[in-house]
Design an enzyme around this catalytic site. Structure first.
Site, PDB file in Angstrom:
ATOM      1  N   ASN A 169       6.029  33.905  30.360  1.00  0.00           N
ATOM      2  CA  ASN A 169       6.288  32.478  30.561  1.00  0.00           C
ATOM      3  C   ASN A 169       5.390  31.675  29.619  1.00  0.00           C
ATOM      4  OD1 ASN A 169       3.704  31.786  32.028  1.00  0.00           O
ATOM      5  ND2 ASN A 169       4.537  33.340  33.414  1.00  0.00           N
ATOM      6  N   TYR A 170       5.564  30.369  29.619  1.00  0.00           N
ATOM      7  CA  TYR A 170       4.890  29.526  28.625  1.00  0.00           C
ATOM      8  C   TYR A 170       3.446  29.160  28.970  1.00  0.00           C
ATOM      9  CZ  TYR A 170       9.362  28.880  26.282  1.00  0.00           C
ATOM     10  OH  TYR A 170      10.520  29.085  25.595  1.00  0.00           O
TER      11      TYR A 170
END
Ligand code: CTP
Length: 408
Positions: free
Chosen positions: A216-217
């Site tokens: 994920n970011y």
């Protein structure tokens, strides 16, 4: 009123500028506030103010030469550097700033600066054009990088009629900078001293095959900022870091355990929480992981459509929540809708003492930004809402909230 200068040892360095007369006022203010002040003056400084005046105000002989003229006694800059809780250089001329930035130790003021173990505050004073010169700009930037606090000079008119800076700040403002510094130190040493904290940060990567993952970011910025903040407040800090942004740094003295997957993070967090007082789950843990990660790279010719079966990862916060006892457990919630309800639900479900909510609906909040906008809920029913701030400032708000839970 709490006076943070009382009893402090301050070295006051004076270099040769017209503003040196203001140093007498500065010295008097510091002494009045209870500080013990040792003046170190450069040879040029003595052209502007007499050591006799300064000695009378400080109650100590002024140091200038490496050897005392009358007795031949060696003045030890190393001892002075160790003695000082703070060094203030005011006025600092362009030349003194240049020597400080480059370590040109040809007088007692510079050798003392190079031996100073604690904070240094510099109040520049010079001609406005000199202050604007690229050389001075570079040297000032170097000092800032070296951790020196610069009390920005005041504005005045340049020969060209334009305005610029260069006049030394008033003694009151320099005293204020010193007081703020000591207050900050006291605050930092106070509230988390003796506490052991483990903080998870960043994303987790769940392997699909040897070269691909689900991630994920999350950058890890919030967790790292919080770790540095807690460390500066006296806590003993361990960070369990997922694959975070490589440019992030932790203060020397913080332990770091690198992990990749949620399962690895769970193991590390469990082990650390067992010997900690507080755990903060700032990591963005992947909720699902490939059911059958492959040892070999998936080839594109094998199939036209590929279905990845995922299985649920452990909920690390909830696992820690089951065993927390008297310890504190803090979580984060990143939400896109029903923010408050979801955050409160997570706090309860995971048995957290506090949850920090950031909403992706707020601009500048959440992942991959340098800023964040949070609401902090604590299990005693309190709710604190904050405006958009830098992650460093948010870290300070979170640490404040943790500290209120500790004194409860
Ligand atoms: N968390 C955790 N382990 C997980 C997932 C989340 O420890 N497998 C922690 C996070 O570090 C955070 C808190 O739980 O402190 C909430 O994370 P979040 O992703 O917002 O919540 P989830 O429980 O995953 O719920 P959902 O994804 O459905 O919003």
């Amino acid at each position: 009123m709490n006076n943070s200068l009382n009893g402090k040892h301050i070295v006051l360095g004076i270099s040769g500028g017209i503003a040196a007369y203001k140093s007498a006022f500065l010295l008097r203010l510091l002494v009045k506030k209870g500080a013990e002040v040792q003046v170190v003056i450069t040879p040029n400084g003595k052209e502007f103010i007499t050591p006799a005046t300064l000695a009378a105000l400080s109650g100590k002989p002024v140091v200038s030469e490496f050897f005392a003229a009358n007795t031949g006694e060696w003045h030890s800059h190393v001892d002075l550097g160790l003695w000082a809780d703070l060094m203030i250089v005011a006025p600092a001329t362009a030349s003194t700033i240049g020597k400080m930035a480059n370590g040109i130790a040809d007088n007692m003021l510079i050798t003392t600066y190079l031996s100073a173990k604690e904070q240094v505050i510099v109040a520049p004073a010079m001609d406005l054009d000199m202050w604007a010169h690229p050389s001075t700009r570079r040297n000032v930037e170097t000092l800032k990088k070296d951790g020196v606090i610069i009390v920005e000079p005041q504005s005045g008119f340049l020969a060209s009629g334009l305005t610029g800076k260069g006049r030394m700040e008033e003694p009151e403002a320099i005293v204020e900078a010193a007081e703020t510094y000591f207050e900050e130190i006291e605050r930092c040493n106070r509230d988390l001293k003796g506490r052991r904290i483990v903080i998870s940060a960043g994303p987790t990567y769940e392997n699909i095959d040897p070269v691909r993952f689900i991630g994920n970011y999350s950058s890890g910025k919030m967790g790292f900022a919080l770790a540095n903040e807690c460390y500066r407040r006296g806590a003993d800090v361990t960070v369990v870091a997922g694959p975070v942004d490589r440019t992030l740094t932790l203060d020397a003295g913080i332990r770091r355990i690198d992990v990749v997957s949620a399962t690895e993070m769970l193991e590390a967090m469990k082990e650390e929480f067992a010997i900690s007082d507080i755990a903060v789950m700032a990591a963005a843990v992947a909720d699902y992981t490939p059911a059958e990660p492959l040892d070999r790279k998936i080839k594109r010719e094998h199939t036209d459509d590929l279905v990845l079966r995922l299985v649920k990862n452990p909920d690390i916060a909830a696992e820690l929540g089951k065993e927390k006892g008297e310890r504190l457990l803090i979580g984060f919630a990143l939400e896109t809708d029903n923010e408050f309800e979801n955050a409160l639900g997570k706090m309860k479900r995971k048995n957290l003492d506090m949850i920090v909510l950031n909403s992706l609906r707020d601009k500048g909040a959440g992942m991959m930004t340098d800023t964040n906008k949070v609401t902090i809920f604590t299990s005693d029913g309190k709710e604190r809402r904050y405006p958009l701030k830098s992650k460093k400032e948010v870290a300070s708000d979170i640490a404040d909230a943790i500290s209120t839970l500790l004194v409860r």
